[in-house]
Design an enzyme around this catalytic site. Structure first.
Site, mmCIF file in Angstrom:
data_model
loop_
_atom_site.group_PDB
_atom_site.id
_atom_site.type_symbol
_atom_site.label_atom_id
_atom_site.label_comp_id
_atom_site.label_asym_id
_atom_site.label_seq_id
_atom_site.Cartn_x
_atom_site.Cartn_y
_atom_site.Cartn_z
ATOM 1 N N SER A 140 0.895 -1.094 -0.106
ATOM 2 C CA SER A 140 -0.014 -0.021 -0.026
ATOM 3 C C SER A 140 0.899 1.052 -0.144
ATOM 4 O O SER A 140 1.912 1.331 0.386
ATOM 5 C CB SER A 140 -0.926 0.065 1.277
ATOM 6 O OG SER A 140 -1.401 1.306 1.470
ATOM 7 N N TYR A 152 -1.601 -0.867 10.200
ATOM 8 C CA TYR A 152 -1.428 -1.019 8.915
ATOM 9 C C TYR A 152 -0.204 -0.604 8.135
ATOM 10 O O TYR A 152 0.174 -1.282 7.370
ATOM 11 C CB TYR A 152 -2.856 -0.235 8.296
ATOM 12 C CG TYR A 152 -3.175 -0.651 6.955
ATOM 13 C CD1 TYR A 152 -3.783 -1.948 6.507
ATOM 14 C CD2 TYR A 152 -2.947 0.250 5.699
ATOM 15 C CE1 TYR A 152 -3.995 -1.994 5.072
ATOM 16 C CE2 TYR A 152 -3.128 -0.058 4.669
ATOM 17 C CZ TYR A 152 -3.639 -1.167 4.186
ATOM 18 O OH TYR A 152 -3.923 -1.590 2.821
ATOM 19 N N LYS A 156 2.499 -2.921 6.249
ATOM 20 C CA LYS A 156 2.795 -2.705 4.889
ATOM 21 C C LYS A 156 4.115 -2.240 4.695
ATOM 22 O O LYS A 156 4.839 -2.646 3.457
ATOM 23 C CB LYS A 156 1.747 -1.712 4.225
ATOM 24 C CG LYS A 156 0.509 -2.197 4.030
ATOM 25 C CD LYS A 156 0.195 -3.430 3.576
ATOM 26 C CE LYS A 156 -1.213 -3.734 3.227
ATOM 27 N NZ LYS A 156 -1.467 -4.976 2.409
HETATM 28 N N1 NAP Z 1 -8.574 -1.001 -1.289
HETATM 29 C C1 NAP Z 1 -7.881 0.037 -1.099
HETATM 30 O O1 NAP Z 1 -7.822 0.913 -0.985
HETATM 31 C C2 NAP Z 1 -6.279 -0.660 -0.847
HETATM 32 C C3 NAP Z 1 -5.301 0.355 -1.036
HETATM 33 C C4 NAP Z 1 -4.046 -0.031 -0.753
HETATM 34 C C5 NAP Z 1 -3.963 -1.652 -0.501
HETATM 35 N N2 NAP Z 1 -4.701 -2.268 -0.348
HETATM 36 C C6 NAP Z 1 -4.628 -3.702 -0.395
HETATM 37 O O2 NAP Z 1 -5.041 -4.486 -1.198
HETATM 38 C C7 NAP Z 1 -5.116 -5.921 -0.562
HETATM 39 C C8 NAP Z 1 -6.603 -6.222 -1.106
HETATM 40 O O3 NAP Z 1 -7.466 -5.306 -0.464
HETATM 41 P P1 NAP Z 1 -8.926 -5.250 -1.106
HETATM 42 O O4 NAP Z 1 -9.297 -3.665 -1.179
HETATM 43 O O5 NAP Z 1 -9.247 -5.962 -1.990
HETATM 44 O O6 NAP Z 1 -9.972 -5.689 0.225
HETATM 45 P P2 NAP Z 1 -11.175 -6.654 0.343
HETATM 46 O O7 NAP Z 1 -11.942 -6.413 -0.670
HETATM 47 O O8 NAP Z 1 -11.507 -6.480 1.801
HETATM 48 O O9 NAP Z 1 -10.493 -8.071 0.309
HETATM 49 C C9 NAP Z 1 -10.010 -8.726 0.993
HETATM 50 C C10 NAP Z 1 -9.493 -10.182 0.981
HETATM 51 O O10 NAP Z 1 -8.723 -10.632 1.923
HETATM 52 C C11 NAP Z 1 -9.219 -11.765 2.669
HETATM 53 N N3 NAP Z 1 -8.627 -11.998 3.696
HETATM 54 C C12 NAP Z 1 -8.975 -11.138 5.013
HETATM 55 N N4 NAP Z 1 -8.250 -11.803 5.799
HETATM 56 C C13 NAP Z 1 -7.627 -12.864 5.644
HETATM 57 C C14 NAP Z 1 -7.056 -13.850 6.246
HETATM 58 N N5 NAP Z 1 -6.715 -13.791 7.596
HETATM 59 N N6 NAP Z 1 -6.863 -15.369 5.774
HETATM 60 C C15 NAP Z 1 -7.165 -15.289 4.386
HETATM 61 N N7 NAP Z 1 -7.645 -14.451 3.331
HETATM 62 C C16 NAP Z 1 -8.096 -13.105 4.217
HETATM 63 C C17 NAP Z 1 -10.719 -11.408 2.637
HETATM 64 O O11 NAP Z 1 -11.850 -12.525 2.649
HETATM 65 P P3 NAP Z 1 -12.045 -13.181 4.170
HETATM 66 O O12 NAP Z 1 -12.271 -11.896 4.915
HETATM 67 O O13 NAP Z 1 -13.308 -14.055 3.658
HETATM 68 O O14 NAP Z 1 -10.903 -14.107 4.819
HETATM 69 C C18 NAP Z 1 -11.079 -10.904 0.983
HETATM 70 O O15 NAP Z 1 -10.792 -11.770 0.205
HETATM 71 C C19 NAP Z 1 -4.870 -5.855 0.745
HETATM 72 O O16 NAP Z 1 -3.699 -6.371 1.173
HETATM 73 C C20 NAP Z 1 -4.993 -4.107 0.954
HETATM 74 O O17 NAP Z 1 -4.109 -3.892 2.095
HETATM 75 C C21 NAP Z 1 -5.938 -1.938 -0.760
#
Ligand code: NAP
Length: 266
Positions: A140, A152, A156
């Site tokens: 991130s 967080y 990261k």
């Molecule tokens: N969206 C943003 O603005 C943003 C910005 C920068 C970085 N990111 C990073 O991008 C990545 C994806 O984020 P996203 O926005 O796509 O979030 P999201 O839609 O909430 O998806 C997160 C995924 O991670 C899974 N997960 C969470 N805890 C887990 C665990 N302990 N074991 C296995 N799976 C797990 C969730 O499924 P379950 O809960 O069912 O396990 C879900 O499939 C993350 O690492 C996040 O930090 C996101």
């Protein structure tokens, strides 16, 4: 199966991970996902029904050695090799030193940092077999500078150092390791982690973020998936150790350039 690359995405049931699953299956990869809740897997298949049968949605927890070992056995038995490991599973709880609980701090480190460490360690024998594997950590911009959550951001920043450390560690096995550092991307993250509970507040936050991005746009999951598609491909075969912001220019946001001066430049 012969010519297909096999890629594993953690958190492939939602948001960025789901877009990556879609992009890689379209690119003729066999895709496996690991995530915990069956509800989110069902939601994913409602959002993208064409992934049914094309992505193996396995339930498990990336912070559990037992889950990952079972997953390794599954991949070994069914595919025998792993070309791509994309660590996308992540969680967030907002807070600073005084407001974030030690439990939330620990959970973020367990999932966002220890998860990718364990995944890479336990799946290493299968990655070695690929002779040209690619590990991609979805980090991130909050790892590059402080954001809304101390836990967080630290998780990261640690993930980016994991990427850098593994470059020399795994290079001799022809395994490349890179980080992608997204800016704000529209996914379920903020609602599923209770950071927002109503759409109006969320939309206001998105608009505030949009105007701060030099490209005047917040991200879509596909923006990140496009970079993953490149980094897993052979076209990126000499790229390892890159920490790549995919963030609409937000890393170079210039608060000294006032809106008036901005307007003069038009
Ligand atoms: N969206 C943003 O603005 C943003 C910005 C920068 C970085 N990111 C990073 O991008 C990545 C994806 O984020 P996203 O926005 O796509 O979030 P999201 O839609 O909430 O998806 C997160 C995924 O991670 C899974 N997960 C969470 N805890 C887990 C665990 N302990 N074991 C296995 N799976 C797990 C969730 O499924 P379950 O809960 O069912 O396990 C879900 O499939 C993350 O690492 C996040 O930090 C996101």
């Amino acid at each position: 199966m012969e010519n297909k690359k096999v890629s594993l995405i953690t958190g492939g049931s939602s948001g960025i991970g789901l877009a990556i699953a879609e992009a890689l299956t379209a690119n003729d990869n066999k895709v496996i996902s690991i995530s915990r809740s069956t509800d989110k897997i069902e939601r994913a298949l409602t959002e993208k029904p064409h992934l049914k049968g094309k992505t193996d949605f396995i339930t498990g927890d990336v912070s559990s050695e037992e889950s990952i070992t079972q997953l390794r056995d599954y991949i070994e038995k069914n595919y025998g090799v792993l070309h791509g490991l994309i660590n996308s599973a992540g969680i967030i709880s907002v807070g600073n030193l005084q407001s974030l609980s030690s439990g939330d701090w620990q959970r973020m480190l367990d999932v966002n940092l220890t998860g990718p460490f364990l995944m890479t360690k336990i799946l290493l024998p299968l990655l070695k077999k690929a002779n040209g594997a690619s590990v991609i950590n979805i980090s991130s911009i909050a790892g590059l500078r402080p954001g809304t959550s101390i836990g967080y951001s630290v998780s990261k920043a640690g993930l980016d150092m994991l990427t850098r450390f593994l470059v020399a560690d795994l290079g001799p096995y022809n395994i490349r390791v890179n980080s992608i550092n997204p800016g704000l991307v529209k996914t379920h993250l903020h609602f599923d982690n209770d950071i927002f509970t109503n759409q109006e507040d969320y939309d206001k936050m998105l608009e505030g973020a949009r105007v701060r991005h030099p490209l005047k746009k917040v991200g879509e999951p596909e923006d990140i998936a496009n970079m993953v598609k490149f980094l897993v491909s052979d076209e990126a075969s000499w790229i390892s150790g890159a920490i790549v912001p995919v963030a609409g220019g937000i890393t170079e946001e210039n608060s000294f350039l006032k809106p008036k001066e901005d307007a003069m430049l038009k």
